[in-house]
Write an enzyme that holds these catalytic residues in place. Structure first.
Site, PDB file in Angstrom:
ATOM      1  N   SER A 180       6.480 -24.270 -35.653  1.00 43.40           N
ATOM      2  CA  SER A 180       6.622 -25.499 -35.328  1.00 43.40           C
ATOM      3  C   SER A 180       6.654 -26.334 -36.421  1.00 43.40           C
ATOM      4  O   SER A 180       7.531 -26.423 -37.239  1.00 43.40           O
ATOM      5  CB  SER A 180       5.506 -26.081 -34.082  1.00 43.40           C
ATOM      6  N   ASP A 240      13.309 -22.086 -26.048  1.00 42.49           N
ATOM      7  CA  ASP A 240      12.268 -22.940 -26.690  1.00 42.49           C
ATOM      8  C   ASP A 240      12.855 -24.521 -26.284  1.00 42.49           C
ATOM      9  O   ASP A 240      14.012 -24.817 -26.397  1.00 42.49           O
ATOM     10  CB  ASP A 240      12.419 -22.887 -28.191  1.00 42.49           C
ATOM     11  N   HIS A 262       8.684 -21.462 -27.259  1.00 40.24           N
ATOM     12  CA  HIS A 262       8.215 -22.214 -28.381  1.00 40.24           C
ATOM     13  C   HIS A 262       6.778 -21.114 -29.055  1.00 40.24           C
ATOM     14  O   HIS A 262       5.763 -21.624 -28.626  1.00 40.24           O
ATOM     15  CB  HIS A 262       7.580 -23.765 -28.198  1.00 40.24           C
TER      16      HIS A 262
END
Length: 654
Positions: free
Chosen positions: A479, A566, A598
C-alpha cells in the site's frame, strides 16, 4: 542461492510455517461464558469453530467458507449466534453473516449486492439487536439500521445524506453524528430521536482530524469519552459530561496518544488505559483491574492483550505474544486466579530460531524522533546488543497507510526476512499515527519529500552504524509501503539495491480519482494531506509526487504484486508503471492475482508471492531462499512480466 552469512547455519523456517493457516487463532469466549470459539482451518480454509468452555475437545466447525478465509468474527451479545463478515475476491464489500449456535443455520444478515456493512453499535442490555450502517441505497453513505439478529429484520433509523459516521449508546440510541468539513476535519452533531441537530456542538480542523474522535458513552449515557488532541499534541482520554459539556482529563502521555482501554462491563466507565510508544504499557484506574493486569504481567512473557471478556467479567481470553516464540491464547479465570493455555497459534514455530525485535529511536535530518524496530539475522549479533558483529544485507520494510504505524511484537515478515539473512528495519516515518498530531501533520503535502527523507535517514543510520551493507539494502512494503518502494527506486535511484512493491499506487492523481465511493465523505482530508487535484497547485503536487512520471529513472530490479479486485489501489496503478517501464526497456517482474484485493488473503497466494519475493531478494541481495517449487502453480498467480529476473521462477511456471 545460499549466502555465506551468519544466518546460513540456522535452520530455514519454512514459508508454510510463517504464512500458512494458523492452527488456531482469534480465540473468544461467549458473553455468557458457555462457549469458546476460534478460527481454524476446515478443508484448508479458515473458518469459525466452537466448543463448550468446559470441553474444548468437543469442537465443531460453525461456518462453511470454502474459498476466502474468514478473518473477522464476533459473538452476538445474547450468545445465541456467531457473526462474521466476508467479501468476494477482495472487493471489500463486506457483508454480515450469522450462524445460530444451537441449530447451526447460517443467515446472510445483510443480503445486498455491492454493499459494505459497518457496525454502528451494540448493547449489553438489548442483546438480540445491533446497529449497522449499510450503503446499499447510496454507495457513498451508510444509512443506520436496527438489525434483529434472530429474525434478520432490518429497520432503517437514519437515512444518511452527508455523515461519515455515528455513535450510539447502550440503549442502541444514536447519539452523535460526524460530518466532514471543508477544512479537512470533522463536525460533531447531537442526535435525538434519530434526528440530527442542525448546528454542530464541536469540531476539529485538519490538524486534529486523525487524533480526535468520540470513544463511546457510559452505560447510563451521561458521560461521553473522547480521545482528544485539541489544545495539546497527543490524544488524551477525556470524559465529557453530556448535559453540561464539562470535560475532565483522565489520562495523557507526552510521548504518544492514549491507545486502548478497558471499560467496566456494567457501567461502561473506563478502568484502565494503554499507551503504545515503543511498546504497549497499561495503567489501571481500578484496583481490581490493576491486580488482574499485574497477575498477567507476572505470568506471561512478552506482550499480552485482552481479546474477549464474559459479561460478568470473571473470565477473559488473553492473547500472549512472546515475540521470540509463537503466540499463545489463554483462559484467565479472575475469580480462581488461574491461567489456562487454550492453544499455540503456530505450534510449528516452537523451537524455530525466532529473533528478538529491538525498539529504537532514530532521528530525522530535521530533528524528529522516529520510533523504529530492528530484527537481525540469527547468529549475527553474538552479544545481543542489537548491532550485528559485521554489517549484513538489509530490507527496509515500510508500513502502509500512511496513517498507520509499526509496533513491537512478533512479526512474520521480520522473522522470515531475518531468517533468510537480512536485517529488517521498520520505521515510523512522519505521518505514522499514535505519536501525536504534530508528527502526523509534519507529513502534510510531503509525499515523496520529507516522508521519504525519513526512510532515507533511517537507511543511512543503519549503514553508518555498521548494521547494513551500503550496496545491499532493499526497500519493500504494501500500500503506502509499495508507493514508498516506487519512490525509493525513482526519486533516489542509487540508494536501494532493489524493491518489492505490493499493491502500491504509482500515480496519485488516478489513485484519488478511483477511491471507493464510501471514502468520498473524507476526500477533503486526502486533498489537504496529499494535494487537491481540483486546483492547479494541488494537481502539480500530485504529479510531482507520482513515481509513474519518473519511471525512466529506475535502474534497480523491481518486483510488483497486485490484486485485480483492489478497491483502494486499482490494478491500473501497477499496470501503468509496468507499461512505462516496458516502453523504456527497463526490466520488471509483475505478479497479478485475479482473486485478490488490497493484499493477499488466501494463504496459497501469499505464500506464492513470498516465494517469488525471497528468491527475488536472494538474486539481488545474496541472502538465502527456499526454492519456489510448486507454490506459484498452487496459487492463482499470473506472472505478467519478468519471470526471467527471479531465480527459479521461469522453471517453476513451466
Amino acid at each position: 542461492m545460499t549466502a555465506n552469512t551468519p544466518a546460513a547455519s540456522a535452520p530455514m523456517i519454512p514459508r508454510e510455517a510463517l504464512f500458512g493457516n494458523p492452527t488456531k487463532a482469534g480465540g473468544q469466549i461467549s458473553p455468557d461464558g458457555k462457549w469458546i470459539s476460534w478460527l481454524a482451518p476446515s478443508n484448508g480454509v479458515l473458518n469459525v469453530w466452537m466448543a463448550p468452555a468446559d470441553d474444548l475437545d468437543d469442537a465443531k466447525v460453525m461456518t462453511k467458507a470454502s474459498d476466502r478465509p474468514i478473518r473477522q468474527y464476533f459473538w452476538a451479545p445474547d450468545s445465541q449466534s456467531l457473526l462474521y463478515i466476508q467479501d468476494k475476491g477482495g472487493d471489500e464489500n463486506f457483508l454480515l453473516y450469522g450462524v445460530n449456535v444451537e441449530t447451526g443455520v447460517e443467515t446472510t444478515l445483510t443480503d445486498f449486492e455491492n454493499t459494505r456493512v459497518q457496525l454502528v453499535g451494540g448493547s449489553d442490555r438489548i442483546k438480540d439487536k445491533i446497529l449497522v450502517g449499510l450503503n446499499n441505497r447510496d454507495p457513498q453513505y451508510h444509512d443506520v439500521h436496527m438489525l434483529d439478529l434472530n429474525t434478520g429484520e432490518l429497520t432503517m433509523l437514519i437515512e444518511n445524506e452527508s455523515y461519515a459516521g455515528f455513535v450510539a449508546d447502550d440503549n442502541l440510541d444514536v447519539r452523535l453524528a460526524l460530518r466532514p468539513n471543508a477544512e479537512g476535519g470533522m463536525d460533531f452533531f447531537r442526535v435525538s430521536g434519530n434526528e440530527v441537530e442542525e448546528e454542530p456542538f464541536g469540531r476539529t480542523e485538519l490538524e486534529d482530524s486523525l487524533t480526535t474522535s468520540p470513544a463511546g458513552f457510559t452505560t447510563d449515557g451521561k458521560t461521553l469519552y473522547w480521545l482528544d488532541s485539541r489544545g495539546r499534541n497527543t490524544a488524551a482520554l477525556i470524559a465529557m459530561d453530556v448535559e453540561t459539556g464539562e470535560k475532565r482529563v483522565i489520562a495523557q502521555d507526552e510521548r504518544a496518544d492514549i491507545g486502548g482501554s478497558i471499560s467496566d462491563q456494567e457501567t461502561g466507565e473506563i478502568e484502565a488505559y494503554s499507551v503504545n510508544y515503543l511498546k504497549n504499557e497499561w495503567t489501571a484506574l481500578d484496583p481490581e483491574i490493576g491486580e488482574a493486569l499485574k497477575f498477567l504481567e507476572a505470568n506471561l512473557e512478552g506482550e499480552f492483550g485482552i481479546s474477549s471478556r464474559t459479561e460478568d467479567d470473571t473470565k477473559w481470553i488473553v492473547g500472549n505474544d512472546p515475540v521470540v516464540a509463537p503466540a499463545k491464547s489463554y483462559l484467565f479465570d479472575r475469580e480462581a486466579g488461574t491461567l489456562t493455555q487454550l492453544y499455540v497459534t503456530r505450534p510449528e514455530l516452537e523451537g524455530a530460531p525466532l529473533q528478538p525485535m529491538h525498539a529504537l529511536e532514530l532521528k530525522s535530518r530535521d530533528g524528529l524522533t522516529l520510533p523504529s524496530y530492528l530484527t537481525l539475522p540469527p547468529g549475527s549479533d553474538s552479544d545481543g546488543d542489537g548491532k550485528p558483529d559485521a554489517a549484513v544485507p538489509m530490507v527496509l520494510l515500510v508500513h502502509g497507510g500512511p496513517w498507520a504505524r509499526d509496533g513491537y511484537g512478533y512479526n512474520g515478515y521480520h522473522q522470515w526476512l531475518a531468517n533468510r539473512g537480512y536485517a529488517v528495519l521498520s520505521v515510523n516515518y512522519r505521518g505514522s499515527t499514535g505519536f501525536g498530531k504534530d508528527f502526523i501533520n509534519a507529513s502534510n503535502l510531503q509525499w515523496s519529500k520529507t516522508m521519504h527523507d525519513d526512510l532515507i535517514d533511517a537507511t543511512r543510520w543503519a549503514i553508518d552504524e555498521g548494521i547494513a551493507i551500503e550496496d545491499k539494502v532493499a526497500i519493500m512494503g504494501g500500500s503506502y509501503g509499495g508507493y514508498a518502494t516506487l519512490v525509493g527506486l525513482t526519486y533516489t535511484p542509487d540508494t536501494f539495491a532493489c524493491g518489492v512493491d505490493i499493491v502500491g499506487p504509482s500515480n496519485l492523481e488516478t489513485l484519488l480519482s478511483t477511491i471507493p465511493p464510501y471514502w468520498a465523505p473524507i476526500i477533503s482530508q486526502f486533498h489537504e494531506r496529499m494535494g487537491n487535484p481540483e486546483t492547479p497547485e494541488g494537481k502539480q503536487l500530485l504529479i510531482d509526487a507520482s513515481p509513474l512520471y519518473k519511471a525512466d529513472e529506475i535502474i534497480r530490479p523491481l518486483l510488483i504484486g497486485q490484486g485485480a479486485n483492489d478497491p483502494r489501489v486499482n490494478q491500473a496503478e501497477s499496470d501503468q508503471i509496468v507499461a512505462a517501464m516496458k516502453e523504456k526497456g527497463i526490466p520488471v517482474t509483475y505478479v497479478l492475482y485475479p482473486d485478490e484485493g488490497h493484499g493477499f488473503a488466501k494463504p496459497a497466494n501469499n505464500i506464492a508471492f513470498n516465494a517469488v519475493t525471497e528468491n527475488f531478494l536472494a538474486t539481488c541481495l545474496g541472502g538465502r531462499a527456499e526454492p519456489i517449487r510448486d507454490t506459484v502453480k498452487q496459487s492463482t498467480a499470473e506472472i505478467v512480466e519478468g519471470a526471467d529476473f527471479v531465480q527459479g521462477l521461469s522453471a517453476a511456471i513451466e
